[in-house]
Design an enzyme around this catalytic site. Structure first.
Site, PDB file in Angstrom:
ATOM      1  N   ASN A 208      -0.987   4.817   8.878  1.00 31.83           N
ATOM      2  CA  ASN A 208       0.315   5.023   9.521  1.00 31.83           C
ATOM      3  C   ASN A 208       1.143   5.985   8.682  1.00 31.83           C
ATOM      4  O   ASN A 208       0.695   6.429   7.626  1.00 31.83           O
ATOM      5  CB  ASN A 208       1.020   3.683   9.742  1.00 31.83           C
ATOM      6  CG  ASN A 208       1.286   2.950   8.439  1.00 31.83           C
ATOM      7  OD1 ASN A 208       2.017   3.436   7.589  1.00 31.83           O
ATOM      8  ND2 ASN A 208       0.664   1.795   8.270  1.00 31.83           N
ATOM      9  N   ASP A 276      -1.482  -3.782  11.484  1.00 34.21           N
ATOM     10  CA  ASP A 276      -1.610  -5.076  12.162  1.00 34.21           C
ATOM     11  C   ASP A 276      -3.064  -5.393  12.492  1.00 34.21           C
ATOM     12  O   ASP A 276      -3.444  -6.544  12.594  1.00 34.21           O
ATOM     13  CB  ASP A 276      -0.797  -5.060  13.464  1.00 34.21           C
ATOM     14  CG  ASP A 276       0.703  -5.052  13.166  1.00 34.21           C
ATOM     15  OD1 ASP A 276       1.105  -5.737  12.216  1.00 34.21           O
ATOM     16  OD2 ASP A 276       1.445  -4.340  13.867  1.00 34.21           O
ATOM     17  N   LYS A 286     -21.753   6.638   8.235  1.00 32.06           N
ATOM     18  CA  LYS A 286     -20.896   7.493   9.058  1.00 32.06           C
ATOM     19  C   LYS A 286     -21.346   7.453  10.524  1.00 32.06           C
ATOM     20  O   LYS A 286     -22.528   7.630  10.815  1.00 32.06           O
ATOM     21  CB  LYS A 286     -20.949   8.923   8.524  1.00 32.06           C
ATOM     22  CG  LYS A 286     -19.951   9.822   9.191  1.00 32.06           C
ATOM     23  CD  LYS A 286     -20.039  11.240   8.681  1.00 32.06           C
ATOM     24  CE  LYS A 286     -19.232  12.141   9.597  1.00 32.06           C
ATOM     25  NZ  LYS A 286     -19.603  13.524   9.474  1.00 32.06           N
ATOM     26  N   ASP A 304      -0.985 -11.748   8.456  1.00 35.40           N
ATOM     27  CA  ASP A 304       0.387 -11.289   8.217  1.00 35.40           C
ATOM     28  C   ASP A 304       0.791 -11.778   6.817  1.00 35.40           C
ATOM     29  O   ASP A 304       1.031 -12.968   6.602  1.00 35.40           O
ATOM     30  CB  ASP A 304       1.310 -11.846   9.296  1.00 35.40           C
ATOM     31  CG  ASP A 304       2.692 -11.219   9.206  1.00 35.40           C
ATOM     32  OD1 ASP A 304       3.206 -11.067   8.080  1.00 35.40           O
ATOM     33  OD2 ASP A 304       3.247 -10.872  10.264  1.00 35.40           O
ATOM     34  N   ILE A 305       0.847 -10.855   5.880  1.00 36.72           N
ATOM     35  CA  ILE A 305       1.084 -11.218   4.468  1.00 36.72           C
ATOM     36  C   ILE A 305       2.472 -11.821   4.295  1.00 36.72           C
ATOM     37  O   ILE A 305       2.646 -12.854   3.649  1.00 36.72           O
ATOM     38  CB  ILE A 305       0.909  -9.975   3.561  1.00 36.72           C
ATOM     39  CG1 ILE A 305      -0.448  -9.303   3.830  1.00 36.72           C
ATOM     40  CG2 ILE A 305       1.049 -10.345   2.091  1.00 36.72           C
ATOM     41  CD1 ILE A 305      -0.614  -7.943   3.186  1.00 36.72           C
ATOM     42  N   PHE A 323      10.671  -6.459   6.028  1.00 37.68           N
ATOM     43  CA  PHE A 323      11.229  -5.262   6.650  1.00 37.68           C
ATOM     44  C   PHE A 323      10.845  -5.282   8.124  1.00 37.68           C
ATOM     45  O   PHE A 323       9.801  -5.835   8.481  1.00 37.68           O
ATOM     46  CB  PHE A 323      10.681  -3.991   5.986  1.00 37.68           C
ATOM     47  CG  PHE A 323      11.439  -3.638   4.736  1.00 37.68           C
ATOM     48  CD1 PHE A 323      11.360  -4.443   3.604  1.00 37.68           C
ATOM     49  CD2 PHE A 323      12.248  -2.518   4.709  1.00 37.68           C
ATOM     50  CE1 PHE A 323      12.079  -4.141   2.463  1.00 37.68           C
ATOM     51  CE2 PHE A 323      12.976  -2.200   3.566  1.00 37.68           C
ATOM     52  CZ  PHE A 323      12.891  -3.011   2.451  1.00 37.68           C
ATOM     53  N   LYS A 337      12.089 -11.487  14.593  1.00 35.82           N
ATOM     54  CA  LYS A 337      10.996 -11.325  13.621  1.00 35.82           C
ATOM     55  C   LYS A 337      11.256 -12.177  12.374  1.00 35.82           C
ATOM     56  O   LYS A 337      10.354 -12.792  11.828  1.00 35.82           O
ATOM     57  CB  LYS A 337      10.891  -9.840  13.235  1.00 35.82           C
ATOM     58  CG  LYS A 337       9.607  -9.446  12.586  1.00 35.82           C
ATOM     59  CD  LYS A 337       9.484  -7.929  12.450  1.00 35.82           C
ATOM     60  CE  LYS A 337       8.955  -7.276  13.692  1.00 35.82           C
ATOM     61  NZ  LYS A 337       8.801  -5.825  13.558  1.00 35.82           N
ATOM     62  N   LYS A 341       8.585 -15.058  11.344  1.00 38.00           N
ATOM     63  CA  LYS A 341       7.801 -14.964  10.113  1.00 38.00           C
ATOM     64  C   LYS A 341       8.255 -15.975   9.062  1.00 38.00           C
ATOM     65  O   LYS A 341       7.485 -16.358   8.197  1.00 38.00           O
ATOM     66  CB  LYS A 341       7.892 -13.550   9.548  1.00 38.00           C
ATOM     67  CG  LYS A 341       7.373 -12.498  10.535  1.00 38.00           C
ATOM     68  CD  LYS A 341       6.840 -11.281   9.843  1.00 38.00           C
ATOM     69  CE  LYS A 341       6.348 -10.258  10.855  1.00 38.00           C
ATOM     70  NZ  LYS A 341       5.467  -9.272  10.283  1.00 38.00           N
TER      71      LYS A 341
END
Ligand code: CTP
Length: 400
Positions: A208, A276, A286, A304-305, A323, A337, A341
């Site tokens: 990302n 995710d 490869k 999800d840490i 965050f 959120k 969480k």
């Protein structure tokens, strides 16, 4: 500032010893007293005269100097210091420290004290990567020795990689973080930062756009307030901050393992943009093109840490900060959120491309807690980090 701090600086035998001359100057500029110790090998790289001229005091070299033993023995020498700094920390010196050997002045001083120790390793990349050195580093860390660097880069021996001693100002930052009397002194804080890379095959991955800039600024701001920072970072553009323990990872699974290994901590700040999903069955070789046929990737969900740490039954950090990178309905989504969480605070931001936040130098955040939300003005990522670090310090002081 390091005024009235007394640093015993052990200069080992490495090409980076010349940087330690500058380190002495930088420390004295900040008000510290530096007592230099030059190992026999260190004396092959810099002269006792340059060291003592810069330190303004005599350099110590010999274990069996009877005159000095009479008025200030080697035991007294290391016990009267506030911090022992080993720079350059050669592979040999660290091996001696890990084994508790005492066969010269430097190793004897290191063994004969319970004063905190900071090592700036410096060596050839292969020596650094060698399992024996890595074993010694792990032992030293377990013994409570702080490590700064080494950095990646071109080496005097013509090779490239980790092993270059941290720069003098980075070592100063690590010393200030360790000795400063900031409000987070004595607190251990974990920061996750950067993107994760999820492998598809040995040459491809899913990533990302996170640069790691906000996480890096947070790590630096927490260290500047005196926290002991464990900085777990994915492959970010921004170099990690100075004066923190850096743990480099690639994937979300590696990040989770590094986070679990860093616990317990007083606070956890989860600034990483963790993927995710990962590719369910990463190919060991490869993936080749096949006559126009398109490959199909199957995904599996990553743990999800943030949620895992937030929901720990025992040993949960006193403060867990997540965050929320959102593109729509920022407050509503971030508030939900936080609840989902189970973290204490969420730093929410709008990462729609028109904001220029992702990959940019500024941030525009909203801090959401159980009691409500604070809308912070748009400011640099460093300013966001400093404000957040001060708030964390206040919160942890209240929790005491
Ligand atoms: N996070 C994490 N582990 C994951 C995913 C996210 O620790 N596997 C953390 C991030 O570090 C951040 C927070 O969770 O602190 C929110 O990340 P974000 O991507 O905004 O939320 P998601 O849970 O991925 O939700 P969504 O993508 O649905 O908005």
């Amino acid at each position: 500032m390091l005024s009235s701090k007394h640093i015993l600086l052990i200069i080992g035998g490495g090409i980076a010893a010349y940087k330690s001359l500058d380190l002495i100057r930088r420390l004295r500029e900040r008000g510290a007293t530096v007592t230099p110790v030059l190992t026999r090998a260190g004396g092959e790289f810099v002269t006792p005269l340059s060291v003592s001229a810069l330190a303004g005091v005599e350099v110590h070299q010999d274990l069996f100097d009877l005159t000095k033993e009479a008025d200030m023995g080697h035991i007294q020498l290391s016990r009267s210091a506030d911090l022992l700094v080993v720079a350059p920390g050669t592979a040999d010196l660290m091996a001696k420290m890990a084994q508790g050997r005492a066969d010269d002045l430097a190793s004897t001083l290191l063994l004969a004290t319970d004063t905190p120790v900071l090592v700036a390793p410096s060596m050839n990349v292969r020596m650094w990567d060698h399992p024996a050195t890595q074993r010694n580093i792990a032992t030293l860390k377990a013994d409570g020795v702080a490590i700064v660097g080494p950095n990646d880069g071109d080496m005097a021996c013509g090779e490239y990689g980790p092993g270059r001693m941290a720069e003098p100002l980075e070592i100063v930052a690590a010393i200030e973080a360790k000795m400063g009397d900031g409000p987070l002194k004595g607190k251990r804080v974990l920061v996750t930062s950067g993107p994760t890379h999820e492998p598809i095959d040995p040459v491809r991955y899913i990533a990302n756009r996170s640069s790691g800039a906000q996480g890096t600024a947070i790590g630096a701001a927490l260290a500047a307030l005196g926290a002991e920072v464990v900085f777990v970072t994915g492959p970010a553009d921004a170099p990690p901050p100075s004066g923190v323990e850096v743990v480099k990872v690639q994937s979300a699974a590696e990040m989770l393992a590094a986070v679990e290994a860093a616990l317990p901590v007083d606070a956890g700040i989860f600034a990483a943009a963790v993927a995710d999903w990962r590719v369910a069955s990463e190919s060991g070789s490869k993936i080749k093109k096949q006559d126009g046929k398109l490959p199909t990737l199957e995904f599996a969900e990553n743990a999800d840490i943030l949620a895992k740490v937030s929901q720990m039954k025992t040993g949960r950090p006193s403060l867990v900060v997540g965050f929320a990178a959102e593109t729509d309905d920022v407050i509503t989504n971030a508030t939900a959120k936080r609840k989902r969480k189970g973290c204490d605070w969420i730093v929410a931001n709008d990462v729609s491309p028109e904001t220029g936040i992702m990959g940019g130098s500024e941030n525009d955040v909203m801090l959401i807690s159980e009691t409500g939300s604070e809308d912070w003005p748009r400011m640099s990522k460093e300013a966001v980090a400093e404000r957040l670090a001060l708030k964390i310090a206040e919160e942890l002081a209240d929790a005491d």
